[in-house]
Design an enzyme around this catalytic site. Structure first.
Site, PDB file in Angstrom:
ATOM      1  N   ASP A  18       0.885  -3.114   9.223  1.00 26.77           N
ATOM      2  CA  ASP A  18       1.616  -4.222   9.279  1.00 26.77           C
ATOM      3  C   ASP A  18       2.614  -4.255  10.625  1.00 26.77           C
ATOM      4  O   ASP A  18       3.285  -3.300  10.566  1.00 26.77           O
ATOM      5  CB  ASP A  18       2.100  -4.395   8.202  1.00 26.77           C
ATOM      6  N   ASP A 112      -0.992 -10.302  12.514  1.00 24.48           N
ATOM      7  CA  ASP A 112      -0.105  -9.230  12.810  1.00 24.48           C
ATOM      8  C   ASP A 112      -0.517  -8.025  11.721  1.00 24.48           C
ATOM      9  O   ASP A 112       0.237  -7.101  11.150  1.00 24.48           O
ATOM     10  CB  ASP A 112       1.335  -9.449  12.659  1.00 24.48           C
ATOM     11  N   GLU A 113      -1.374  -8.238  10.994  1.00 26.12           N
ATOM     12  CA  GLU A 113      -1.946  -7.074  10.207  1.00 26.12           C
ATOM     13  C   GLU A 113      -3.395  -6.782   9.881  1.00 26.12           C
ATOM     14  O   GLU A 113      -4.359  -7.728  10.066  1.00 26.12           O
ATOM     15  CB  GLU A 113      -1.170  -7.370   8.625  1.00 26.12           C
TER      16      GLU A 113
END
Length: 404
Positions: A18, A112-113
């Protein structure tokens, strides 16, 4: 965090990576003088909301999706920067490319993860902990951004571990340490425990994951429903059979309608919510996806917009289940929440999508009849086109049903 040499990490082959305050961190790459200042990413305007905030601003209580005006009351000295989505997408692609260098088994969850299954990479790159350190080093060296990594034997625990390692950390939870990690956590840490469910559990004296794990299953089922009770009981014992899936699916699916004339008729609004839920369910099924969150959107005649979301204990693509949850969200607004305002726009959206095949089928399916009915509708629509069949409540009262 965790020293990779202090634990046997051989079983922790699922990584959850993350990025840390991703949007804000990308903006600060070009504004290094602001790194020690509270920074909020948001458009300017009376109705703007926070898109992201760096950790300095978060210490003042600023959170994503908070109205900008509220954020500035929490943190009057915050620097507000406008978002640049193209830049975020460019950095996201570079980061995901780094993940793919390590393993082909990458499941991107959002911009974003991602989950990574590194079991097959151990012979070449080392232990899962070593691989996690390598990922973090490569991301920082190539982008200047930091990320947090959780390593565990299941996706659920890996995601929890990354949350507990933030910011810029690494936490490894080996299989044999799963229960010791999970059980002291508050029950709200379990996936699927929203505010209402947490209140129901707290009334039973269930405050930690350990409390829930040792509560008889029948008691849980009476408190939160059969499907939800079984789901939470499994998670409380660290059981999550989902594998990392590389199938690419949409991140959200939704539909919305702007009425020609603002509506204050609840029955008419509910009919439109049913129609939209039906459309969303059909799109999910065509995409081979299921959703774990449903979101209601209402825009009033004064252009005020509100959203309400509900987490589902079982991921679904059943339109009727989506509608039932949306109506609960709609009813939660109440007369006071709507203050007599007419509705200009309604929307139904599903989020936290997963591949249908990656979700373990429940032993008891409360939506089986609706699922079968909607599958039959899909077949009819495929043969005769949209509009050839619809829920009875959506047929105009002055329109006779077709003959059999």
């Amino acid at each position: 965090m965790c020293d990779t040499g202090a634990v046997d990490d051989s079983s922790a082959t699922i990584l959850h990576v993350d990025m840390d305050a991703f949007f804000a961190s990308v903006e600060l790459l070009g504004r290094p003088e602001l790194r020690s200042a509270p920074v909020v990413i948001a458009h300017t305007g009376a109705r703007s909301v926070v898109t992201s905030a760096n950790y300095v601003a978060r210490r003042f209580g600023v959170r994503s999706a908070m109205p900008l005006a509220v954020a500035l009351r929490h943190c009057p000295g915050a620097v507000v920067l406008p978002p640049h989505m193209e830049e975020y997408r460019r950095y996201s692609a570079e980061v995901m490319g780094i993940f793919s260098e390590v393993t082909p088994l990458v499941e991107q969850l959002s911009i974003d993860e991602a989950f990574l299954d590194v079991a097959g990479a151990r012979r070449l790159l080392g232990s899962p902990g070593t691989i996690a350190k390598l990922v973090r080093e490569r991301v920082y060296e190539r982008t200047g951004l930091t990320c947090s990594v959780g390593a565990a034997s299941t996706k659920f625990v890996a995601k929890l571990a990354s949350t507990h390692s933030k910011p810029d950390g690494l936490l490894i939870v080996p299989a044999e340490g799963t229960i010791g990690f999970l059980h002291p956590l508050p029950v709200g840490a379990l996936w699927g425990v929203g505010a209402a469910t947490e209140q129901s559990l707290t009334r039973l004296g269930i405050r930690t994951v350990a409390d829930l794990a040792h509560t008889p299953l029948a008691t849980l089922e009476r408190a939160v429903g059969v499907a939800s009770g079984r789901h939470l009981h499994e998670l409380a014992w660290g059981r999550d059979p989902r594998s990392v899936s590389t199938e690419s699916i949409e991140k959200s699916i939704g539909h919305e309608t702007t009425f020609e004339i603002d509506l204050d008729d609840d029955a008419a609004i509910r009919r439109e919510l049913l129609r939209l839920s039906d459309q969303v369910g059909a799109r999910l099924r065509r995409s081979g996806a299921v959703a774990r969150t449903v979101v209601l959107k209402l825009r009033y005649s004064d252009f005020t917009t509100v959203t309400r979301s509900r987490s589902l204990p079982e991921a679904t693509s059943v339109g009727r289940r989506i509608y039932d949850e949306i109506v609960i969200a709609f009813d939660s607004l109440g007369v006071a929440g709507r203050a007599g305002r007419a509705v200009r726009l309604v929307g139904v959206r599903t989020e936290h999508l997963e591949s249908e095949g990656s979700v373990l089928a429940s032993l008891w399916d409360p939506d089986s009849e609706w699922r079968e009915a909607e599958a039959a509708v899909d077949e009819v629509v495929a043969r005769f086109g949209r509009g050839s069949v619809r829920p009875a409540s959506l047929v105009k009262r002055d329109q006779a049903p077709p003959e059999a």
